[in-house]
Design a protein around this motif. Structure first.
Motif, PDB file in Angstrom:
ATOM      1  N   VAL A 166       0.994  -1.251  -0.076  1.00  0.00           N
ATOM      2  CA  VAL A 166      -0.057  -0.066  -0.020  1.00  0.00           C
ATOM      3  C   VAL A 166       0.844   1.243  -0.188  1.00  0.00           C
ATOM      4  O   VAL A 166       0.416   2.346  -0.453  1.00  0.00           O
ATOM      5  CB  VAL A 166      -1.130  -0.070   1.076  1.00  0.00           C
ATOM      6  CG1 VAL A 166      -1.871   1.227   1.341  1.00  0.00           C
ATOM      7  CG2 VAL A 166      -1.884  -1.343   1.014  1.00  0.00           C
ATOM      8  N   CYS A 167       2.028   1.264   0.436  1.00  0.00           N
ATOM      9  CA  CYS A 167       2.885   2.396   0.618  1.00  0.00           C
ATOM     10  C   CYS A 167       4.379   1.922   0.016  1.00  0.00           C
ATOM     11  O   CYS A 167       4.901   0.920   0.445  1.00  0.00           O
ATOM     12  CB  CYS A 167       2.898   3.159   1.768  1.00  0.00           C
ATOM     13  SG  CYS A 167       4.325   2.586   3.137  1.00  0.00           S
TER      14      CYS A 167
ATOM     15  N   GLY B   3      -4.137  -5.209   3.272  1.00  0.00           N
ATOM     16  CA  GLY B   3      -4.497  -3.835   3.145  1.00  0.00           C
ATOM     17  C   GLY B   3      -5.135  -3.352   4.399  1.00  0.00           C
ATOM     18  O   GLY B   3      -5.923  -2.470   4.280  1.00  0.00           O
TER      19      GLY B   3
ATOM     20  N   ILE C  58      -4.649  -1.557   7.109  1.00  0.00           N
ATOM     21  CA  ILE C  58      -3.454  -0.683   7.315  1.00  0.00           C
ATOM     22  C   ILE C  58      -3.663  -0.349   8.737  1.00  0.00           C
ATOM     23  O   ILE C  58      -2.652  -0.446   9.553  1.00  0.00           O
ATOM     24  CB  ILE C  58      -3.587   0.609   6.567  1.00  0.00           C
ATOM     25  CG1 ILE C  58      -3.487  -0.136   4.942  1.00  0.00           C
ATOM     26  CG2 ILE C  58      -2.713   1.461   6.906  1.00  0.00           C
ATOM     27  CD1 ILE C  58      -3.619   1.331   3.960  1.00  0.00           C
TER      28      ILE C  58
ATOM     29  N   PRO D  78       2.495   4.527   6.524  1.00  0.00           N
ATOM     30  CA  PRO D  78       2.393   4.311   5.258  1.00  0.00           C
ATOM     31  C   PRO D  78       1.844   5.393   4.504  1.00  0.00           C
ATOM     32  O   PRO D  78       1.486   6.592   5.115  1.00  0.00           O
ATOM     33  CB  PRO D  78       1.165   3.377   5.009  1.00  0.00           C
ATOM     34  CG  PRO D  78       0.427   3.591   6.409  1.00  0.00           C
ATOM     35  CD  PRO D  78       1.497   3.860   7.653  1.00  0.00           C
ATOM     36  N   THR D  79       1.474   5.382   3.146  1.00  0.00           N
ATOM     37  CA  THR D  79       0.947   6.891   2.466  1.00  0.00           C
ATOM     38  C   THR D  79      -0.244   6.288   1.721  1.00  0.00           C
ATOM     39  O   THR D  79      -0.284   6.486   0.336  1.00  0.00           O
ATOM     40  CB  THR D  79       1.923   7.319   1.713  1.00  0.00           C
ATOM     41  OG1 THR D  79       2.536   6.370   0.736  1.00  0.00           O
ATOM     42  CG2 THR D  79       2.992   7.967   2.623  1.00  0.00           C
ATOM     43  N   PRO D  80      -1.363   5.813   2.118  1.00  0.00           N
ATOM     44  CA  PRO D  80      -2.419   5.429   1.395  1.00  0.00           C
ATOM     45  C   PRO D  80      -3.148   6.751   0.821  1.00  0.00           C
ATOM     46  O   PRO D  80      -2.995   7.666   1.504  1.00  0.00           O
ATOM     47  CB  PRO D  80      -3.362   4.645   2.256  1.00  0.00           C
ATOM     48  CG  PRO D  80      -3.168   5.107   3.607  1.00  0.00           C
ATOM     49  CD  PRO D  80      -1.608   5.549   3.570  1.00  0.00           C
ATOM     50  N   TYR D  81      -3.892   6.666  -0.132  1.00  0.00           N
ATOM     51  CA  TYR D  81      -4.806   8.083  -0.775  1.00  0.00           C
ATOM     52  C   TYR D  81      -3.703   9.053  -1.339  1.00  0.00           C
ATOM     53  O   TYR D  81      -4.386  10.120  -1.045  1.00  0.00           O
ATOM     54  CB  TYR D  81      -5.765   8.377   0.285  1.00  0.00           C
ATOM     55  CG  TYR D  81      -6.756   7.354   0.758  1.00  0.00           C
ATOM     56  CD1 TYR D  81      -7.558   6.370  -0.086  1.00  0.00           C
ATOM     57  CD2 TYR D  81      -6.358   6.852   2.116  1.00  0.00           C
ATOM     58  CE1 TYR D  81      -8.434   5.501   0.303  1.00  0.00           C
ATOM     59  CE2 TYR D  81      -7.255   5.890   2.657  1.00  0.00           C
ATOM     60  CZ  TYR D  81      -8.155   5.187   1.788  1.00  0.00           C
ATOM     61  OH  TYR D  81      -8.943   3.969   2.303  1.00  0.00           O
TER      62      TYR D  81
ATOM     63  N   PHE E 172      -5.413   5.890   9.117  1.00  0.00           N
ATOM     64  CA  PHE E 172      -5.808   5.680   7.816  1.00  0.00           C
ATOM     65  C   PHE E 172      -7.056   4.798   7.753  1.00  0.00           C
ATOM     66  O   PHE E 172      -7.094   4.177   6.724  1.00  0.00           O
ATOM     67  CB  PHE E 172      -4.529   5.072   7.014  1.00  0.00           C
ATOM     68  CG  PHE E 172      -3.461   6.378   7.097  1.00  0.00           C
ATOM     69  CD1 PHE E 172      -3.861   7.534   6.218  1.00  0.00           C
ATOM     70  CD2 PHE E 172      -2.351   6.127   7.359  1.00  0.00           C
ATOM     71  CE1 PHE E 172      -2.846   8.377   6.296  1.00  0.00           C
ATOM     72  CE2 PHE E 172      -1.320   7.033   7.312  1.00  0.00           C
ATOM     73  CZ  PHE E 172      -1.342   8.182   6.661  1.00  0.00           C
TER      74      PHE E 172
END
Length: 673
Positions: free
Chosen positions: A38-39, A485, A487, A508-511, A539
């Protein structure tokens, strides 16, 4: 904003309270075959940019074309078990003989029928659920059903010692009903002595004990003081009924001095006897929280006029001095005789008011395990430097923590003009280990529960797996969770597993595209939006706080409507706030206004985002020119203090990962404007 409790120091910290469940997981089918990392971390050429830090996509781990259908069969069978459709339940149970979640079908069916199950059958079900978190959950539910139906002999015959208060109260009640009163009464004080009200299920046992005249006055006093110590005034008022004529007046006076501490200004109200001194001492300590200077004067007068026992005198003295230090007064004694907690409070107060020489004395008096914490190492170094009593020694203290992965480590490095030296833990990306981990029943149940949308039980299985797996497999478990996923649980799990330097998972850096777009629109650094969201919701787009804040940036519905009005946008409803694009955009505009209001000082902005602008305005009174770290320590709410430290720390990490690297405090943020 949301209200999440925090660890005392933001050492890669995360919230203690988990957001609400995410609902049906989107990860159906071949979980690890289709979920990429995800990231990933941008390669900035520095310590955070190595490919080894990425959690990479994994090859398919489930070579099972029938898995999706079994999951759907399970969902139907679980619904049948919960609703009493036993024919459909039995059919599903037969079809899922080898499926990982079969124990949950047995659990749902047995739990629904628990009150009618015999003890023998209950033990059989418990044995069938052995090795899962369901084992004790089912048996506790069955035992509760026996109590609810008044089957006290069955309850006694099957009771096992537990920490569960309700179960213990049922057991004591069963002893009383069975005629074993003395055995029961011996156990009641340990349950009754609580600073808060106990569950209603305990009332029958407590009332029997009280009716038997087993409640003595010292026990009543102990609980009254416990309740007042936690400011449980409703319980305290209720407890007044249990005092006899000799104690009732003093107990009432103690209660009154708690709710109206200004009563201590009239010392003649308080008799110079044990009970009167007890009431007076409590009132003076309470009054010190409101007016420390005046309370200190009253205490100095009282200690000359009243015959306080040495231990009681020492207790009042140290508590009043702690409040006095918090108000900026230097204690008129030294730290000898103070408890570690009160020594720490005095040191905090002295730091907040820049009493550097005195702070050195009290910090060095802290127990070694406390003094070794980054927070106190930092403030001892600053106190030595700022007092002029030891610049070299102070810089040495800062140098010793400048590589620590904490807010104070970053501050120390910045004060010394250094780059922080900590290195993140690389991701394992061990696909063979991931495959092996899926053979562990608890892990496979966790994966399947998440896949069918049962997040609450998936969390229980995750925690069960963590406790049973060897420590060298904890990182694999966390990376598996991340790759699924899930997170927010991966972030939580990295903290629980003490993997605080596993940056790829914990930050992490989702979106990311949505954050960048909204940040551009609001003239903000996207890393700040990420830092706020990481702290607010980890997140989880479906996160909801007890106060009603929703979504990634934890917006209150009323606040979101005001933001929408200000930017001439459509007012969102509550469900809209769970949509990432809506939540991030409105949160960015809210944050942009705070940035403009507070001169882009992120410490002030974070405090306002968490506690509200009105409070921040009060906290800024007479703070102009104050070092920002000192101002942060002066924030009266521990939650907000830790929130600000976390946001600044998280922003530093995200700056390294996806933005322009920068210090923990920019030049214009180092002092309060």
């Amino acid at each position: 904003m949301s209200s999440h409790a925090l660890p005392p120091s933001p050492s890669f910290a995360w919230r203690k309270t988990s957001p609400s469940p995410t609902g049906l997981a989107r990860a159906v089918g071949t979980i690890l075959g289709v979920v990429a990392a995800v990231c990933t971390l941008a390669d900035d050429g520095q310590s955070l940019g190595h490919d080894a830090l990425e959690v990479r996509a994994s090859p398919a781990l489930f070579d099972d074309p029938g898995l999706y259908e079994r999951r759907m069969t399970y969902r139907r069978a679980a619904y049948a078990a919960r609703t009493g459709r036993r024919s459909d339940y039995r059919k599903g149970l037969a079809e899922l003989a080898d499926y990982a979640l079969r124990p949950y079908l047995v659990f749902y069916d047995a739990r629904r029928r628990a009150s009618g199950l015999s003890a023998q059958r209950a033990r059989e079900v418990r044995a069938e659920l052995a090795g899962t978190p369901l084992q004790d959950r089912f048996f506790d539910h069955w035992m509760e059903s026996q109590a609810s139906n008044g089957r006290w002999k069955t309850y006694l015959d099957n009771y096992q010692p537990t920490y569960n208060i309700v179960a213990r109260c049922h057991y004591i009640r069963a002893l009383i009903i069975s005629g074993r009163r003395e055995e029961a009464y011996e156990q009641i004080p340990g349950l009754w002595l609580s600073p808060r009200s106990q569950p209603d299920e305990c009332d029958p046992a407590f009332q029997s004990w009280i009716n038997a005249s087993r409640l003595d006055q010292e026990t009543a006093w102990t609980r009254l003081l416990m309740a007042l110590g936690e400011n449980e005034v409703i319980l305290a008022r209720y407890l007044l009924r249990f005092f006899d004529r000799a104690n009732a007046r003093a107990a009432r006076l103690t209660y009154d001095a708690h709710v109206r501490p200004q009563l201590v200004r009239s010392l003649s109200r308080f008799a110079n006897n044990e009970l009167g001194r007890r009431a007076l001492g409590h009132g003076i300590v309470r009054y010190a929280k409101r007016d420390a200077e005046r309370a200190l004067g009253i205490w100095r007068e009282a200690r000359e006029s009243y015959d306080f026992e040495p231990n009681h005198h020492r207790s009042i003295q140290s508590q009043v001095m702690a409040e006095a230090a918090n108000a900026g007064l230097v204690p008129d004694d030294g730290p000898i005789g103070y408890t570690p907690a009160l020594t720490e409070r005095v040191a905090e107060g002295l730091i907040r008011h820049g009493k550097w020489p005195e702070a050195i004395l009290w910090i060095t008096a802290l127990p070694p395990e406390t003094a070794s914490q980054g927070r106190w190492r930092y403030w001892l170094g600053r106190s030595l430097i700022d007092s002029g009593e030891g610049e070299t020694a102070g810089r040495d203290h800062l140098a010793q923590i400048a590589s620590w992965r904490t807010f104070y480590g970053l501050l120390a490095a910045q004060d010394l003009g250094r780059e922080p030296g900590f290195l993140p833990r690389p991701a394992s990306n061990d696909h063979a280990a991931l495959r092996a981990l899926l053979a562990v029943p608890a892990v496979r149940r966790m994966v399947e529960l998440f896949a069918v949308g049962d997040t609450s039980n998936a969390v229980r299985e995750w925690q069960h797996a963590l406790k049973t797996l060897p420590s060298d497999r904890h990182q694999i478990l966390v990376e598996l969770t991340f790759a699924m996923g899930w997170i927010d649980q991966a972030i939580a799990g990295a903290w629980e597993a003490d993997l605080r330097d596993l940056v790829a998972v914990r930050f992490p850096t989702p979106y990311l595209g949505l954050y960048r777009r909204s940040a551009f629109e609001a003239n903000l650094p996207p890393e700040l939006l990420l830092a706020i969201s990481r702290r607010e919701s980890a997140f989880n787009p479906r996160a909801r706080s007890p106060a009603g804040a929703r979504g990634l940036m934890q917006l209150m519905p009323a606040t979101s409507r005001l933001i929408a009005d200000r930017i001439r946008d459509r007012r969102p409803n509550a469900e809209d706030l769970y949509r990432p694009e809506t939540n991030i955009r409105l949160g960015a505009h809210h944050l942009a206004r705070l940035m403009d209001r507070y001169g882009r000082n992120r410490a002030l902005v974070a405090a306002a985002y968490n506690a509200g602008e009105g409070r921040v305005e009060r906290w800024l009174e007479e703070a102009s020119g104050m070092p920002t770290p000192v101002w942060i320590e002066r924030i009266p709410f521990r939650e907000t203090r830790d929130y600000v430290k976390n946001v600044l720390f998280y922003h530093y990490i995200y700056r390294q990962k996806v933005g322009e690297p920068g210090p923990v405090l920019d030049a214009h943020e180092r002092t309060i404007p």
